[in-house]
Design a protein around this motif. Structure first.
Motif: not given
Length: 185
Positions: A19-30, A35-39, A68-76
């Protein structure tokens, strides 16, 4: 998050990195890049502002991984640098490799993009045979045509005794690119 928290079954899913960890935002570019952002995310390369500018844009860190992120789980699923473009279509080597591993005679496979005058790039598959099997490259191409989109079908299948690897066992695709260049001459 403690290490013990990460081991809870609710935090694990086969095929994902968790799962994506707390305080980290993850998004998938086009283009599929993660991509991720956080402290707790990379702030930049030490004394290398140009390199930092390549991977940090508007606070988002471009990982170089496709996923991809599916159901809160990150898959590379792949590395961006391995992606190649066939006639305008994105071709992901890991996806093509997974298809080819379904061939009954293929033990190992590595796919790379090779320059092509008409399509820009095309896929070449380097394969090894399962013990007791032999591989007919033309048959593998025909088999692939029945199972994947045309732009994903390897233009050429090269049979090797072993795939080149580094000391960690990872296939060294730069060596396969050198080999493809020799075959193309």
């Amino acid at each position: 998050i403690s290490v013990n928290t990460l081991r809870k079954p609710s935090m694990l899913r086969p095929g994902s990195v968790g799962k994506v960890i707390a305080d980290v935002e993850v998004k998938i570019a086009s283009d599929g890049e993660i991509l991720c952002k956080g402290p707790n995310v990379m702030m930049g390369y030490y004394r290398e502002p140009e390199k930092t500018a390549e991977v940090l844009k508007d606070g988002w860190f471009a990982t170089g991984d496709i996923g991809e992120v599916k159901d809160g789980f990150l898959r590379i699923t792949d590395r961006k640098k391995d992606l190649f473009i066939v006639g305008g279509f994105n071709a992901y080597p890991a996806e093509i490799e997974n298809y080819l591993l379904g061939h009954p005679d293929v033990a190992q496979v590595a796919v790379i993009g090779v320059p092509d005058e008409r399509q820009g790039e095309v896929g070449w598959a380097f394969v090894t045979a399962r013990p007791g099997s032999t591989i007919d490259p033309e048959e593998v191409v025909a088999w692939s045509r029945d199972r994947m989109a045309n732009y994903k079908v390897p233009r050429r299948v090269v049979v090797l005794d072993v795939l080149p690897t580094n000391p960690n066992g990872k296939v060294t695709k730069f060596e396969l690119r050198d080999l493809a260049a020799k075959f193309s001459q």
